[in-house]
Design an enzyme around this catalytic site. Structure first.
Site, PDB file in Angstrom:
ATOM      1  N   SER A  58       1.938  27.613 -18.292  1.00 35.63           N
ATOM      2  CA  SER A  58       1.841  26.318 -18.251  1.00 35.63           C
ATOM      3  C   SER A  58       2.146  25.938 -19.766  1.00 35.63           C
ATOM      4  CB  SER A  58       0.662  25.829 -17.899  1.00 35.63           C
ATOM      5  OG  SER A  58       0.336  24.337 -18.200  1.00 35.63           O
ATOM      6  N   TYR A  61      -8.718  26.088 -18.211  1.00 35.38           N
ATOM      7  CA  TYR A  61      -7.307  26.423 -17.639  1.00 35.38           C
ATOM      8  C   TYR A  61      -6.507  26.432 -18.791  1.00 35.38           C
ATOM      9  CZ  TYR A  61      -2.826  24.896 -15.692  1.00 35.38           C
ATOM     10  OH  TYR A  61      -1.711  24.896 -15.075  1.00 35.38           O
TER      11      TYR A  61
HETATM   12  P1  NAD Z   1      -0.291  23.851  -5.656  1.00 42.39           P
HETATM   13  O1  NAD Z   1      -1.754  23.527  -5.550  1.00 42.39           O
HETATM   14  O2  NAD Z   1       0.549  22.710  -5.164  1.00 42.39           O
HETATM   15  O3  NAD Z   1      -0.219  25.166  -4.898  1.00 42.39           O
HETATM   16  C1  NAD Z   1      -0.735  26.521  -5.276  1.00 42.39           C
HETATM   17  C2  NAD Z   1      -0.646  27.195  -4.067  1.00 42.39           C
HETATM   18  O4  NAD Z   1      -1.559  28.494  -4.533  1.00 42.39           O
HETATM   19  C3  NAD Z   1      -1.541  26.671  -2.924  1.00 42.39           C
HETATM   20  O5  NAD Z   1      -0.512  26.898  -1.761  1.00 42.39           O
HETATM   21  C4  NAD Z   1      -2.922  27.418  -3.000  1.00 42.39           C
HETATM   22  O6  NAD Z   1      -3.230  27.423  -1.653  1.00 42.39           O
HETATM   23  C5  NAD Z   1      -2.465  28.882  -3.484  1.00 42.39           C
HETATM   24  N1  NAD Z   1      -3.614  29.191  -4.152  1.00 42.39           N
HETATM   25  C6  NAD Z   1      -4.554  28.914  -5.008  1.00 42.39           C
HETATM   26  N2  NAD Z   1      -5.334  29.842  -5.359  1.00 42.39           N
HETATM   27  C7  NAD Z   1      -4.959  30.878  -4.524  1.00 42.39           C
HETATM   28  C8  NAD Z   1      -5.655  32.113  -4.425  1.00 42.39           C
HETATM   29  N3  NAD Z   1      -6.914  32.751  -4.956  1.00 42.39           N
HETATM   30  N4  NAD Z   1      -5.192  32.996  -3.543  1.00 42.39           N
HETATM   31  C9  NAD Z   1      -3.964  32.749  -2.801  1.00 42.39           C
HETATM   32  N5  NAD Z   1      -3.383  31.646  -2.863  1.00 42.39           N
HETATM   33  C10 NAD Z   1      -4.243  30.543  -3.776  1.00 42.39           C
HETATM   34  O7  NAD Z   1      -0.018  24.161  -7.296  1.00 42.39           O
HETATM   35  P2  NAD Z   1       1.456  23.798  -7.990  1.00 42.39           P
HETATM   36  O8  NAD Z   1       1.331  22.776  -8.801  1.00 42.39           O
HETATM   37  O9  NAD Z   1       2.363  24.263  -6.987  1.00 42.39           O
HETATM   38  O10 NAD Z   1       0.995  25.090  -9.230  1.00 42.39           O
HETATM   39  C11 NAD Z   1       1.599  26.445  -8.834  1.00 42.39           C
HETATM   40  C12 NAD Z   1       1.396  27.130 -10.135  1.00 42.39           C
HETATM   41  O11 NAD Z   1       2.126  26.646 -11.325  1.00 42.39           O
HETATM   42  C13 NAD Z   1       0.036  27.259 -10.694  1.00 42.39           C
HETATM   43  O12 NAD Z   1      -0.327  28.426 -11.360  1.00 42.39           O
HETATM   44  C14 NAD Z   1      -0.321  26.298 -11.675  1.00 42.39           C
HETATM   45  O13 NAD Z   1      -1.336  26.423 -12.569  1.00 42.39           O
HETATM   46  C15 NAD Z   1       1.239  26.181 -12.493  1.00 42.39           C
HETATM   47  N6  NAD Z   1       1.608  24.859 -13.012  1.00 42.39           N
HETATM   48  C16 NAD Z   1       1.655  23.769 -12.241  1.00 42.39           C
HETATM   49  C17 NAD Z   1       1.960  22.465 -13.010  1.00 42.39           C
HETATM   50  C18 NAD Z   1       2.119  21.340 -12.180  1.00 42.39           C
HETATM   51  O14 NAD Z   1       2.249  20.264 -12.917  1.00 42.39           O
HETATM   52  N7  NAD Z   1       2.283  21.133 -10.885  1.00 42.39           N
HETATM   53  C19 NAD Z   1       2.299  22.667 -14.354  1.00 42.39           C
HETATM   54  C20 NAD Z   1       1.981  23.827 -15.036  1.00 42.39           C
HETATM   55  C21 NAD Z   1       1.818  24.970 -14.384  1.00 42.39           C
END
Ligand code: NAD
Length: 257
Positions: A135, A148
């Site tokens: 991130s 986080y």
């Molecule tokens: P999201 O919540 O839309 O999707 C995350 C998915 O991971 C979900 O389907 C959830 O069920 C699954 N998940 C969570 N914990 C789990 C576990 N313990 N075991 C199996 N599956 C699990 O989130 P997103 O926004 O798509 O984020 C995805 C990645 O990107 C994450 O690592 C997040 O930290 C990172 N990220 C997101 C953003 C953003 O703005 N959306 C920014 C920076 C980093």
């Protein structure tokens, strides 16, 4: 689109049932990969195209490697994308020991464990690629997200460490550091919460947030042979947000983006 970009390659993508992971798994599948999608949420897995192999599982489960072994069978593993993760949180003085543990279990320990698993599967098969989703909060100071940000900084460090250890075996390890990405969950809040709009859109060089597909494209590049001389890198995918702020003279809060 090159539908043969990943032909002959097998990829595991975690957290593939929503947002960024869904876009990564879908793009790789459309570009010819055999994709094994892992998510703890079975309903999310149904959103993936037919033909993607679906494994309902929690990345914190120490037995997940054994289950993935069963799913892979004799097929060599080419790509692992460690995407599953949780966000949010508060400042250090608002974060309990249990919260800290939860962030590190899901966002760090699972990445460490699955990467070690993947290296053992990739070893001796001509190499492979691991891409971690960190991130932008791993790289800058960000308010109100102590556990986080620390967990993602650990992922950033782990990326360089494993790249160093496993490069000689032809295994590349890179990361992507997304800025704010618009998902169904975040879209409404970005538009309606004035401070988010101001910080993430008005002050961003590209004046918008990103899409899951834009992060997926960066991940696919790092996982592909086009990135064959790149390892240990963390690629920011944030519209320039982390490199500087460019405020407008007049706020556009209230306008629709
Ligand atoms: P999201 O919540 O839309 O999707 C995350 C998915 O991971 C979900 O389907 C959830 O069920 C699954 N998940 C969570 N914990 C789990 C576990 N313990 N075991 C199996 N599956 C699990 O989130 P997103 O926004 O798509 O984020 C995805 C990645 O990107 C994450 O690592 C997040 O930290 C990172 N990220 C997101 C953003 C953003 O703005 N959306 C920014 C920076 C980093």
């Amino acid at each position: 689109m090159d539908t043969n970009r990943f032909s002959g390659k097998t990829a595991i993508v975690t957290g593939a049932g929503s947002g960024i992971g869904l876009a990564i798994a879908t793009q790789m599948f459309e570009q010819g990969a055999t994709v094994i999608a892992v998510d703890r949420n079975a309903a999310g897995l149904t959103l993936l195209p037919d033909g993607v192999e679906k494994v309902k599982g929690n990345v914190t489960d120490p037995e997940l490697g054994a289950r993935l072994d069963q799913q892979l069978g004799a097929r060599p593993l080419s790509i692992l994308v460690n995407n599953a993760g949780i966000g949010g949180g508060g400042r250090a003085d608002e974060t309990s020991d249990d919260d800290l543990q939860r962030y590190f279990d899901i966002n760090v320990r699972s990445v460490f464990r699955l990467s070690a698993y993947a290296v053992k599967r990739m070893r001796g098969t001509g190499g492979g690629a691991i891409v971690n989703i960190a991130s932008i909060y791993a790289l800058i100071g960000a308010t109100g997200s102590a556990a986080y940000s620390m967990s993602k900084a650990a992922v950033d460090g782990m990326t360089r460490q494993m790249a160093t250890d496993f490069g000689p075996e032809g295994i590349r390890v890179n990361a992507v550091a997304p800025g704010l990405i618009e998902t169904p969950l975040t879209a409404e809040r970005i538009r309606t919460e004035a401070w988010r709009h101001q910080i993430f859109i008005e002050q961003a060089p590209l004046r918008r947030v990103g899409t899951p597909a834009e992060v997926a494209a960066a991940v696919a590049f790092l996982a592909s042979d086009e990135a064959r001389f790149i390892t240990g890198a963390t690629l920011r995918v944030d519209g320039g947000w982390a490199v500087g702020r460019y405020p407008r003279q007049q706020s556009t809060v209230g306008e629709t983006a």
